[in-house]
Enzyme design. Structure first.
Site, short mmCIF file in Angstrom:
data_model
loop_
_atom_site.label_atom_id
_atom_site.label_comp_id
_atom_site.label_asym_id
_atom_site.label_seq_id
_atom_site.Cartn_x
_atom_site.Cartn_y
_atom_site.Cartn_z
N SER A 29 3.82 -31.86 -0.86
CA SER A 29 5.24 -32.62 -0.63
C SER A 29 5.82 -33.61 -0.33
CB SER A 29 6.51 -31.58 0.09
OG SER A 29 7.97 -32.07 0.38
N TYR A 36 8.15 -26.89 8.07
CA TYR A 36 8.08 -27.21 6.20
C TYR A 36 7.09 -28.60 6.59
CZ TYR A 36 8.78 -27.96 1.73
OH TYR A 36 8.17 -27.99 0.58
#
Length: 268
Positions: free
Chosen positions: A145, A158
Site C-alpha cells: 500500500s 495498518y
C-alpha cells in the site's frame, strides 16, 4: 523473464471476492489462466467463479478460507492439493485496515488485522514459493500500500503491516531473482473498493482521489509482463510522486504532515 503463457498458469488470489482481487481474477481469466479464488464469502466466490467460467471458459476453483487462521498456509496448500492442482502464481491481495488513535483501538481486532495483513502473506508465500523456485518458474505478487511509504497516524497498525509486506517482498525479490520466479510488491493508493466500508469511515483515505481496481490491476500486470521486473511497483503517477516526497522530507515532518492529513476534523 520470458512472457508468461497465461493458459498454462494456475493462479491463486486471496481476497478474490471483491475489489482489486476480483478484478485480478477477471483480468487473468481473460488471458486464459486457471484460477484458485480464496476468500471467506463463498457465495461471492462461487458467483464470480461461474461468471468467469461462462465468460472465458477457464477452470476456476473457489476455496473458502479464514485468513486469520494460525495455519492458513498449510490449510490452503492442502486444499489446493486435494483439488488436484499445482499453483504457479500467487497474488496475496487480501487485507483490511482500522482507523483511529491506537490507544482507542480494540486489541482483538488489531490482532486479526496483523494476522490477515502480515501473517497470512508470509504463510502463503512459504506454502507456495518453494515449489515455484524448485520448478524455476512462477510469480508472487504481494499487495502492499502507499501506507507502506510513510508513517500513518490513526492507521498505525495498518501502515506498519504494509511496510512489513513491502520490505518482506523486496527481500524475497533479491533472494529469488536468479531462480526464474518473479516476485514483487504492488502498492495501490486510495482505490474504489470496500476498504473504507470495512474500516468504517471515509476518513481512512483522507479525501484522496480514487483510482479504480482496473487501473491497479493494469499496473500490476504490466509490471509482471516486463522483461526484468523490479522488486515493487506503485500504482498511479500521483502516488509515485507522493512516495518520492516521503523520501525527501524528514521522518518528523512526514509523521506530522500525515497526522494532519488523516485528521477527521480537517475534512469537515
Amino acid at each position: 523473464m520470458p512472457a508468461l503463457d497465461y493458459p498454462k498458469q494456475t493462479i491463486l488470489i486471496t481476497g478474490a471476492s471483491s475489489g482489486i482481487g476480483a478484478n485480478f481474477a477477471r483480468a487473468l481469466a481473460a488471458r486464459g489462466a486457471q484460477l484458485v479464488l480464496v476468500a471467506r464469502r463463498l457465495d461471492r466466490l462461487e458467483a464470480l467463479a461461474e461468471e468467469l467460467r461462462r465468460a472465458h471458459g477457464v477452470p476456476v476453483t473457489a476455496i473458502t478460507q479464514d485468513l486469520r487462521a494460525a495455519s492458513v498456509g498449510a490449510e490452503l496448500s492442502a486444499a489446493v492439493t486435494a483439488a488436484g492442482l499445482r499453483v504457479t502464481g500467487v497474488i496475496n491481495n487480501a487485507g483490511f485496515g482500522t482507523f483511529g488513535d491506537f490507544v482507542d483501538e480494540d486489541l482483538e481486532r488489531l490482532g486479526h488485522e496483523i494476522a490477515v495483513d502480515i501473517s497470512a502473506p508470509v504463510q502463503i508465500s512459504s506454502a507456495f514459493l518453494p515449489d515455484m523456485v524448485q520448478a524455476g518458474e512462477g510469480f508472487l505478487i504481494n499487495v502492499a500500500s502507499m501506507a507502506a511509504y510513510t508513517p500513518t497516524p490513526r492507521m498505525a497498525v495498518y501502515g506498519a503491516a504494509k511496510a512489513f509486506v513491502l520490505s518482506f517482498t523486496e527481500s524475497l525479490w533479491a533472494e529469488t531473482r536468479a531462480s526464474g520466479v518473479t516476485v514483487f510488491a504492488l502498492s495501490p493508493g486510495a482505490t474504489s473498493t470496500e476498504f473504507n466500508a470495512v474500516v468504517g469511515t471515509d476518513d481512512a483515505t483522507a479525501g484522496a482521489r480514487m483510482r479504480t481496481p482496473d487501473e491497479v490491476v493494469a499496473t500490476a500486470l504490466a509490471h509482471l509482463d516486463r522483461r526484468n521486473p523490479g522488486p515493487s511497483v506503485i500504482d498511479g503517477p500521483a502516488n509515485r510522486i507522493g512516495a518520492n516526497m516521503g523520501r525527501v522530507l524528514s521522518r518528523r515532518r512526514t509523521a506530522a504532515m500525515m497526522h494532519r492529513l488523516t485528521d477527521p476534523a480537517r475534512r469537515r
